[in-house]
Design an enzyme around this catalytic site. Structure first.
Site, PDB file in Angstrom:
ATOM      1  N   LYS A 184       0.820  -1.215   0.000  1.00 54.23           N
ATOM      2  CA  LYS A 184       0.000   0.000   0.000  1.00 54.23           C
ATOM      3  C   LYS A 184       0.864   1.278   0.000  1.00 54.23           C
ATOM      4  O   LYS A 184       2.074   1.205   0.099  1.00 54.23           O
ATOM      5  CB  LYS A 184      -0.929  -0.016   1.237  1.00 54.23           C
TER       6      LYS A 184
HETATM    7  C1  LIG Z   1      -9.427  -2.677  -1.719  1.00 50.63           C
HETATM    8  C2  LIG Z   1      -8.922  -3.415  -0.514  1.00 50.63           C
HETATM    9  N1  LIG Z   1      -9.735  -3.621   0.528  1.00 50.63           N
HETATM   10  C3  LIG Z   1      -9.337  -4.260   1.634  1.00 50.63           C
HETATM   11  C4  LIG Z   1      -8.058  -4.748   1.735  1.00 50.63           C
HETATM   12  C5  LIG Z   1      -7.700  -5.527   2.948  1.00 50.63           C
HETATM   13  O1  LIG Z   1      -6.643  -5.035   3.647  1.00 50.63           O
HETATM   14  P1  LIG Z   1      -5.683  -5.980   4.522  1.00 50.63           P
HETATM   15  O2  LIG Z   1      -4.855  -6.778   3.572  1.00 50.63           O
HETATM   16  O3  LIG Z   1      -4.887  -5.016   5.314  1.00 50.63           O
HETATM   17  O4  LIG Z   1      -6.563  -6.821   5.368  1.00 50.63           O
HETATM   18  C6  LIG Z   1      -7.160  -4.532   0.681  1.00 50.63           C
HETATM   19  C7  LIG Z   1      -5.748  -4.934   0.748  1.00 50.63           C
HETATM   20  O5  LIG Z   1      -5.161  -5.844   0.742  1.00 50.63           O
HETATM   21  C8  LIG Z   1      -7.603  -3.865  -0.492  1.00 50.63           C
HETATM   22  O6  LIG Z   1      -6.805  -3.684  -1.528  1.00 50.63           O
END
Ligand SMILES: Cc1ncc(COP(=O)(O)O)c(C=O)c1O
Length: 382
Positions: A184
């Protein structure tokens, strides 16, 4: 695989090392004062509201839905062109995901018109996802939501620093959810943040983050509390001081790195704009995105798998954002989704390729990647 040009990369340096070292020497690793500082710095950066640090973006989404009281019998409208976590969070909460198509090939975000068509008497909330860090048409979405009494949750995983009409994404709707996963714009390894302007929800989110408890171990350690009550179920979605230390250092670099991303995207666009084999989504976008991804759409005659394999041979990593959630076996089986239900989403999912984009890339890297993209596409065109 040792990529010459990875899809994403992280910008870690002395600042992160020093912040993490301070935490290690402090002797306190679980959610505590550094996390509190990160939360305050994050809400300050967004321009207000409350920020609650959690263990992941997925946890942030789950807590947002739970805090708003969504559960069995409720419907939540969301895009299918998103990461699986957005939809899975709806399942965790026990609610039903109802997908809505995107605007089109230029704007890959959920369409306000499609949202409106999907509203029933069971609809309680809409989750928007700012694809690639390009804000959704929030004015229209909020107008519909206010008229129909729906909550708006922003999945702002791609959008730290992005602005919609002068307001930072995450605080445009009711609750915003960020991810700090390693690919990210702001990275803590794993981690996330929930943000809201509503004090009652913020208090609820804090409790839900830690088993429904009124206080953290840190509060007990400080002597603030010796006992506690549990009024409702909660989770262990806490983060650590190490992650928050990384977050504090990363937050300081966010604007600079987003500007670097913007310059790289400008060069990609200048170099690729005339190519009739490619179209570039969001090229007419006016505003201040966070440039998380650089997606292109290949002309339908080009074989995407061959193209991606060709780039891989040159050490260039690519990806597809995203395989549509409604076509995953789990979602087909459980909800009866089929091909053809969301034609714009499916077309983009067939033709989209994401090219490398991160702040450690140089402008020359972009030019070298573009050369190879042209060469490979030429070889894949019948
Ligand atoms: C659009 C989106 N939503 C939610 C997530 C979930 O985040 P995490 O991987 O930190 O749980 C991600 C990332 O991986 C994402 O790209």
């Amino acid at each position: 695989m040792n990529w010459k040009y990875p899809l994403s990369d992280i910008d870690l340096g002395k600042e992160e090392e020093q912040e993490v070292l301070k935490v290690l020497r402090s002797g306190w690793l679980s959610t505590g004062p550094v996390t509190e500082r990160f939360e305050n710095a994050f809400s300050g950066y967004l321009g207000g509201g409350h920020a609650i640090a959690v263990s992941s973006g997925t946890a942030a989404l789950h807590l947002a839905l739970t805090c708003l009281g969504l559960g069995e019998g409720d419907e939540v409208i969301l895009p299918s062109l998103t990461f699986i976590a957005t939809a899975n969070a709806v399942l965790y909460a026990g609610a039903k995901p109802v997908f809505a198509d995107i605007v089109g090939n230029e704007d890959l975000n959920i369409s306000s018109e499609e949202i409106e068509k999907r509203i029933t008497e069971k609809t309680k909330a809409v989750i928007v996802m700012h694809y690639g860090g390009y804000p959704c048409e929030m004015k229209a979405i909020l107008r519909i939501a206010r008229r129909r009494g729906l909550y708006v949750i922003e999945d702002a995983a791609h959008a730290p620093g992005a602005e919609y009409e002068g307001r930072k994404c995450g605080l445009v709707g009711d609750i915003g959810c960020f991810s700090f996963f390693s690919n990210k714009n702001l990275v803590t390894g794993e981690g996330g943040m929930v943000v809201t302007r509503n004090r009652t929800w913020a208090e609820g989110l804090r409790r839900l983050r830690s088993h429904g408890m009124e206080a953290l171990s840190w509060d007990k350690y400080r002597g603030r509390l010796s006992s506690y009550d549990i009024k409702g179920i909660g989770y262990n979605y806490r983060t650590t001081e190490i992650q928050s230390a990384l977050g504090l250092a990363q937050l300081k670099k966010l604007d600079r790195n987003n500007r670097k991303r913007r310059r790289l995207v400008e060069i990609y666009r200048e170099e690729l704009e005339e190519d009739s084999n490619i179209s570039i989504p969001f090229s007419k976008f006016k505003g201040n995105p966070s440039y998380h991804l650089f997606p292109i759409l290949l002309a339908p005659r080009i074989n995407r798998d061959r193209m991606m394999r060709g780039l891989k041979d040159f050490g260039i990593q690519t990806s597809v954002h995203y395989p549509p959630v409604h076509l995953f076996s789990l979602y087909r089986r459980r909800f009866g989704f089929r091909k053809g239900m969301f034609p714009k989403t499916e077309e983009v999912a067939r033709r989209e390729v994401t090219l490398p984009l991160h702040p450690r890339m140089s402008q020359e890297d972009v030019k070298r990647i573009v050369k190879k993209v042209r060469m490979v596409i030429h070889a894949c065109t019948p």
